[in-house]
Design a protein around this motif. Structure first.
Motif, PDB file in Angstrom:
ATOM      1  N   UNK A 133     -17.019 -15.622  -0.765  1.00 33.84           N
ATOM      2  CA  UNK A 133     -17.210 -16.728   0.181  1.00 33.84           C
ATOM      3  C   UNK A 133     -18.398 -17.584  -0.256  1.00 33.84           C
ATOM      4  N   UNK A 134     -19.405 -16.951  -0.826  1.00 30.45           N
ATOM      5  CA  UNK A 134     -20.586 -17.674  -1.289  1.00 30.45           C
ATOM      6  C   UNK A 134     -20.292 -18.566  -2.490  1.00 30.45           C
ATOM      7  N   UNK A 135     -19.140 -18.381  -3.121  1.00 30.62           N
ATOM      8  CA  UNK A 135     -18.745 -19.273  -4.213  1.00 30.62           C
ATOM      9  C   UNK A 135     -18.097 -20.549  -3.715  1.00 30.62           C
ATOM     10  N   UNK A 136     -17.685 -20.583  -2.454  1.00 27.89           N
ATOM     11  CA  UNK A 136     -16.999 -21.762  -1.944  1.00 27.89           C
ATOM     12  C   UNK A 136     -17.840 -23.034  -2.073  1.00 27.89           C
ATOM     13  N   UNK A 137     -19.126 -23.042  -1.696  1.00 31.39           N
ATOM     14  CA  UNK A 137     -19.905 -24.275  -1.852  1.00 31.39           C
ATOM     15  C   UNK A 137     -20.034 -24.723  -3.304  1.00 31.39           C
ATOM     16  N   UNK A 138     -20.109 -23.765  -4.218  1.00 35.45           N
ATOM     17  CA  UNK A 138     -20.211 -24.095  -5.643  1.00 35.45           C
ATOM     18  C   UNK A 138     -18.920 -24.753  -6.123  1.00 35.45           C
ATOM     19  N   UNK A 145     -21.807 -17.113  -9.543  1.00 31.34           N
ATOM     20  CA  UNK A 145     -22.513 -17.981 -10.490  1.00 31.34           C
ATOM     21  C   UNK A 145     -22.895 -19.302  -9.839  1.00 31.34           C
ATOM     22  N   UNK A 146     -24.082 -19.834 -10.160  1.00 33.19           N
ATOM     23  CA  UNK A 146     -24.492 -21.130  -9.615  1.00 33.19           C
ATOM     24  C   UNK A 146     -23.736 -22.269 -10.272  1.00 33.19           C
ATOM     25  N   UNK A 147     -23.794 -23.440  -9.682  1.00 30.55           N
ATOM     26  CA  UNK A 147     -23.051 -24.582 -10.198  1.00 30.55           C
ATOM     27  C   UNK A 147     -23.500 -24.944 -11.609  1.00 30.55           C
ATOM     28  N   UNK A 148     -24.755 -24.656 -11.953  1.00 31.92           N
ATOM     29  CA  UNK A 148     -25.249 -24.972 -13.296  1.00 31.92           C
ATOM     30  C   UNK A 148     -24.473 -24.210 -14.369  1.00 31.92           C
ATOM     31  N   UNK A 177     -16.559 -12.258  -7.241  1.00 34.10           N
ATOM     32  CA  UNK A 177     -15.722 -13.330  -7.800  1.00 34.10           C
ATOM     33  C   UNK A 177     -15.734 -13.342  -9.319  1.00 34.10           C
ATOM     34  N   UNK A 178     -14.617 -13.781  -9.881  1.00 31.08           N
ATOM     35  CA  UNK A 178     -14.439 -13.878 -11.323  1.00 31.08           C
ATOM     36  C   UNK A 178     -13.708 -15.180 -11.594  1.00 31.08           C
ATOM     37  N   UNK A 179     -14.311 -16.068 -12.360  1.00 30.27           N
ATOM     38  CA  UNK A 179     -13.712 -17.379 -12.628  1.00 30.27           C
ATOM     39  C   UNK A 179     -13.467 -17.561 -14.117  1.00 30.27           C
TER      40      UNK A 179
END
Length: 216
Positions: free
Chosen positions: A21-26, A197-200, A173-175
């Motif tokens: 869920x914390x990856x959603x904003x990224x 992972x952060x957006x960077x 999460x795994x992208x």
């Protein structure tokens, strides 16, 4: 900006995983930056499929993880999150999202299930709760109930998870970021990003995939 996808982001996640869920904003940032040129494709990955034991929602380790890792990251990423009072299985939630995809409501229902669990504390392993969540997104609850009872999308959930095993996904999460090759050329190798992972990190992967600059 390109009007057809140039960048593909395949994401394996689980509705009961707070870091997913914390990856959603990224991923929202990525979508806002590249618009229709990025296609985000979600895939199922059950952390606790049958017969894996379910964790104790009152365990000290779980509370410690939320206090030290999850709440600080949620604050950094602007998400309201509360530790859920239940630790359910997620297969029916995945099947609900896949049912919603048939009427182009996948993103809406996908986000609503996450929110219901991590903000409202609903038991997303309960079929009635899923019917209520989906109904708020314009899904016919009677048709969904029939689909869940028949296991209409169970095989697709299992296919996602089997493919994840083949490519070495062990946690979420795994992208995986990838692109098509230029005419007559092989595309560059896909790039995997593990964890929240952060957006960077996503931006750096895009630069590696498009060394001559992102098209559009």
């Amino acid at each position: 900006m390109a009007t057809t996808p140039s960048l593909y982001v395949d994401v394996w996640s689980d509705f009961v995983c707070p870091f997913c869920y914390l990856q959603m904003p990224v991923l929202d940032q990525l979508r806002n930056a590249y618009g229709d040129a990025v296609e985000i494709r979600w895939h199922a990955f059950e952390l606790r499929p049958e017969p894996t034991p379910l964790p104790d929602p009152d365990s000290e380790a779980l509370h410690d993880s939320w206090e030290k890792s999850i709440y600080p990251l949620a604050n950094d990423r602007g998400l309201t999150m509360r530790m859920p009072p239940v630790q359910p299985r997620s297969r029916k939630a995945f099947e609900t999202a896949l049912f919603a995809r048939e009427t182009n409501r996948y993103d809406l229902v996908h986000r609503a299930i996450f929110k219901a669990y991590f903000e409202d504390g609903l038991d997303i392993g309960d079929a009635d709760a899923l019917l209520d969540i989906a109904a708020t997104c314009g899904i016919d609850p009677e048709l969904l109930e029939e689909s869940l009872a028949e296991g209409e999308f169970t095989d697709l959930v299992i296919e996602d998870e089997e493919f994840a095993k083949k490519i070495g996904v062990t946690g979420v999460p795994f992208a995986v970021l990838s692109r098509d090759g230029a005419p007559g050329e092989e595309p560059p190798p896909p790039i995997a990003l593990r964890g929240a992972a952060p957006v960077q990190h996503f931006e750096a992967a895009v630069e590696r995939l498009f060394p001559d600059g992102f098209p559009g």
